[in-house]
Write a protein that holds these residues in place. Structure first.
Motif, PDB file in Angstrom:
ATOM      1  N   LEU A  18       0.834  -1.196   0.000  1.00 41.13           N
ATOM      2  CA  LEU A  18       0.000   0.000   0.000  1.00 41.13           C
ATOM      3  C   LEU A  18       0.869   1.246   0.000  1.00 41.13           C
ATOM      4  O   LEU A  18       1.951   1.266   0.597  1.00 41.13           O
ATOM      5  CB  LEU A  18      -0.892   0.022   1.241  1.00 41.13           C
ATOM      6  CG  LEU A  18      -2.001  -1.027   1.351  1.00 41.13           C
ATOM      7  CD1 LEU A  18      -2.557  -1.047   2.765  1.00 41.13           C
ATOM      8  CD2 LEU A  18      -3.116  -0.727   0.350  1.00 41.13           C
ATOM      9  N   GLY A  33      -7.397  10.783   4.366  1.00 39.97           N
ATOM     10  CA  GLY A  33      -7.740   9.982   3.200  1.00 39.97           C
ATOM     11  C   GLY A  33      -8.432  10.792   2.128  1.00 39.97           C
ATOM     12  O   GLY A  33      -8.152  10.645   0.927  1.00 39.97           O
ATOM     13  N   ALA A  37      -7.059  11.648  -1.567  1.00 38.51           N
ATOM     14  CA  ALA A  37      -7.893  11.267  -2.710  1.00 38.51           C
ATOM     15  C   ALA A  37      -7.985  12.391  -3.731  1.00 38.51           C
ATOM     16  O   ALA A  37      -8.141  12.138  -4.932  1.00 38.51           O
ATOM     17  CB  ALA A  37      -9.290  10.875  -2.233  1.00 38.51           C
ATOM     18  N   SER A  44      -2.621   3.875  -3.689  1.00 42.84           N
ATOM     19  CA  SER A  44      -3.406   2.823  -3.022  1.00 42.84           C
ATOM     20  C   SER A  44      -3.488   3.139  -1.528  1.00 42.84           C
ATOM     21  O   SER A  44      -2.481   3.440  -0.891  1.00 42.84           O
ATOM     22  CB  SER A  44      -2.766   1.458  -3.246  1.00 42.84           C
ATOM     23  OG  SER A  44      -1.427   1.439  -2.769  1.00 42.84           O
ATOM     24  N   MET A  45      -4.710   3.081  -0.994  1.00 43.42           N
ATOM     25  CA  MET A  45      -4.939   3.400   0.414  1.00 43.42           C
ATOM     26  C   MET A  45      -5.863   2.360   1.026  1.00 43.42           C
ATOM     27  O   MET A  45      -6.731   1.802   0.344  1.00 43.42           O
ATOM     28  CB  MET A  45      -5.595   4.778   0.573  1.00 43.42           C
ATOM     29  CG  MET A  45      -4.694   5.962   0.400  1.00 43.42           C
ATOM     30  SD  MET A  45      -5.523   7.499   0.938  1.00 43.42           S
ATOM     31  CE  MET A  45      -6.743   7.705  -0.348  1.00 43.42           C
ATOM     32  N   ALA A  46      -5.705   2.149   2.326  1.00 39.42           N
ATOM     33  CA  ALA A  46      -6.617   1.284   3.058  1.00 39.42           C
ATOM     34  C   ALA A  46      -6.759   1.809   4.485  1.00 39.42           C
ATOM     35  O   ALA A  46      -5.786   2.287   5.081  1.00 39.42           O
ATOM     36  CB  ALA A  46      -6.127  -0.161   3.073  1.00 39.42           C
ATOM     37  N   MET A 201     -12.647   8.900  -0.217  1.00 39.13           N
ATOM     38  CA  MET A 201     -11.473   8.075  -0.520  1.00 39.13           C
ATOM     39  C   MET A 201     -11.871   6.744  -1.144  1.00 39.13           C
ATOM     40  O   MET A 201     -11.167   6.222  -2.008  1.00 39.13           O
ATOM     41  CB  MET A 201     -10.596   7.879   0.718  1.00 39.13           C
ATOM     42  CG  MET A 201     -11.285   7.345   1.937  1.00 39.13           C
ATOM     43  SD  MET A 201     -10.173   7.208   3.375  1.00 39.13           S
ATOM     44  CE  MET A 201      -9.641   5.502   3.203  1.00 39.13           C
ATOM     45  N   ALA A 206      -9.918   3.410  -2.521  1.00 41.29           N
ATOM     46  CA  ALA A 206      -9.419   3.038  -1.195  1.00 41.29           C
ATOM     47  C   ALA A 206     -10.289   1.934  -0.593  1.00 41.29           C
ATOM     48  O   ALA A 206     -11.480   1.824  -0.881  1.00 41.29           O
ATOM     49  CB  ALA A 206      -9.404   4.249  -0.272  1.00 41.29           C
TER      50      ALA A 206
END
Length: 498
Positions: A18, A33, A37, A44-46, A201, A206
């Protein structure tokens, strides 16, 4: 009751790495986030949240008072009535919040503003000659500051009764009283706002992983973080890797930063406070109070415990809230464990924590008094604000836990802080937020500061987008009266505020 509807997007996979991992599903992670965005949508985000819904801890609308903190009524930001520096800074930051939310509303990223923000004049009220002199001096200081020039002041009971009828009905008119009022204050549902920002996001790809509790952080030789934890629902372990980690886990933030072994938090500790509020939903009472009214904290009380009588609007329902009444627990989150506080203790911070306890005997007495306080005594505090309040109209609710930051200090060994601190480490690859108010209200300012500190090579290319969304980053709003007036008018128009 507010009920966030963000659900799991997919199962956690070990690869690929990530770009950004957000630990905690509150307003801070959601704000960061959402900003990323907009400036870097291809990253890539989580987000990893230990509970099965987002915004269920401090960001939940009934776990905080919903005050859009702008330094307008919070007397603890200005203990010296001649020094307005901190109040001005917080007011500037809140203008950035208004600008950020406005940008997202106009771009169609946020829902109708009434879903998360409403107008609520911010007031102060004080009693007795000493506090009246204090408030008068504070007003004299602020009236020449563009950010506060629209503030009104009165010692006339009739005028105060027009501003807040419940304050004056049944009150002894011989008692000295003074009040200030700023009409452009706000009440914010940070839970609804967190959910909406999280959707921003998610719209760019995300992932949101609920019931995923992070328990470990380790950085390898290549500078990549390995994040380990457990899926509380599936009873399974998970592992992910990320180039950057933000720890927005509220009371658990220090514990996770300690696990990351960054020296920046060496000697840091936390001291937990809880809170209760009295709440009424009686429409006849609620309809007669249209403000958020703060006063002076009791002797020995922490600044976060200043009493206030607030109008709240949550999920379209209007209520009044009064408090807070301090509580104590060794839990660091409302939905935490009794062992939480002890998991943060280290050889390097125990002495710091003990020193703070010895230096704050008044605070200890205050907490003991609050814990022993009966409902009758609690209600008497409400009647100090609202003399004609009826016990049958009000019920106690439990608010969130706050982990106040304790820091090493060369002069006093340790100091208890009442604010928000952004900590960054490991060459800018990890950051965490410690402390409490005014965090939620100033999240966009804090997160743009994070971007500048942790992503210096990217920040220059992000600046045009950031400054377009938040013009106050280029030229602070409070430098000129016309700029203050124009910013209030523009953001009020788009946020449907009066």
């Amino acid at each position: 009751m507010h009920s966030p509807r963000i659900t799991n997007t997919k199962s956690v996979a070990p690869e690929p790495i990530l770009d950004v991992a957000l630990i905690g599903g509150g307003i801070m992670s959601a704000t960061l986030g959402a900003i990323l965005a907009k400036v870097q949508p291809d990253w890539s985000m989580a987000m990893f949240e230990r509970l099965d819904v987002i915004a269920a801890e401090s960001s939940h609308p009934w776990n905080n008072a919903g005050t859009g903190h702008a330094g307008l009524c919070e007397l603890n930001y200005m203990p010296d009535p001649t020094d307005s520096a901190k109040a001005e800074q917080i007011a500037e930051w809140f203008h950035l919040s208004r600008q950020f939310w406005t940008a997202l509303v106009t771009q169609g990223d946020l829902p109708e503003p009434a879903a998360f923000v409403h107008s609520a004049p911010h007031m102060d009220v004080v009693f007795g000659d000493r506090d009246v002199r204090y408030l008068r001096q504070r007003f004299q200081t602020l009236r020449s500051v563009p950010l506060f020039s629209a503030m009104q002041y009165s010692e006339d009971p009739a005028v105060i009764a027009e501003w807040a009828p419940l304050l004056m009905e049944g009150r002894d008119r011989g008692e000295p009283i003074a009040a200030t009022r700023y009409a452009a204050g706000t009440d914010v549902d940070f839970g609804a706002l967190t959910e909406s920002l999280t959707r921003v996001m998610v719209e760019v790809g995300a992932q949101v992983h609920l019931s995923h509790e992070v328990t470990g952080l380790c950085r390898d030789a290549e500078g990549i973080w390995t994040i380990t934890g457990r899926n509380r629902k599936a009873k399974q372990r998970f592992t992910v890797r990320a180039r950057f980690v933000f720890v927005g886990a509220g009371g658990y933030a220090l514990k996770l930063l300690q696990k990351a072994r960054i020296p920046e938090v060496r000697g840091y500790a936390v001291f937990p406070f809880g809170a209760q509020f009295l709440r009424t939903d009686n429409p006849e009472v609620v309809a007669r109070h249209e403000a958020k009214i703060y006063s002076q904290a009791a002797l020995g009380a922490p600044p976060m415990s200043v009493p206030h009588l607030d109008k709240r609007i949550v999920d379209g329902q209007e209520s009044l809230l009064f408090g807070p009444y301090a509580t104590f627990s060794t839990r660091l989150l409302k939905h935490g464990q009794l062992s939480d506080l002890f998991t943060t203790l280290r050889l390097g911070n125990i002495v710091v924590l003990l020193a703070v306890g010895l230096q704050n005997i008044g605070l200890v007495r205050y907490l003991i008094g609050q814990l022993l306080s009966t409902r009758t005594r609690k209600f008497a505090q409400l009647q100090r604000f609202y003399p004609n309040a009826r016990p049958a109209d009000w019920h106690l609710i439990h608010a969130g836990q706050r982990a106040q930051l304790v820091k090493p200090d060369p002069r006093t060994i340790g100091v208890l802080t009442f604010g928000t601190e952004l900590v960054t480490g490991a060459e800018g690859t990890i950051a965490g937020l410690l402390g409490a108010s005014p965090g939620a209200s100033t999240a966009p300012a804090i997160m743009t500061g994070l971007l500048q500190r942790c992503f210096p090579t990217h920040h220059q290319e992000w600046e045009p987008t950031l400054h377009e969304m938040m013009p106050g980053l280029t030229t602070p709003v409070g430098t000129e009266q016309q700029r203050v007036d124009d910013t209030y008018a523009l953001t009020a128009q788009h946020l449907a505020l009066s």
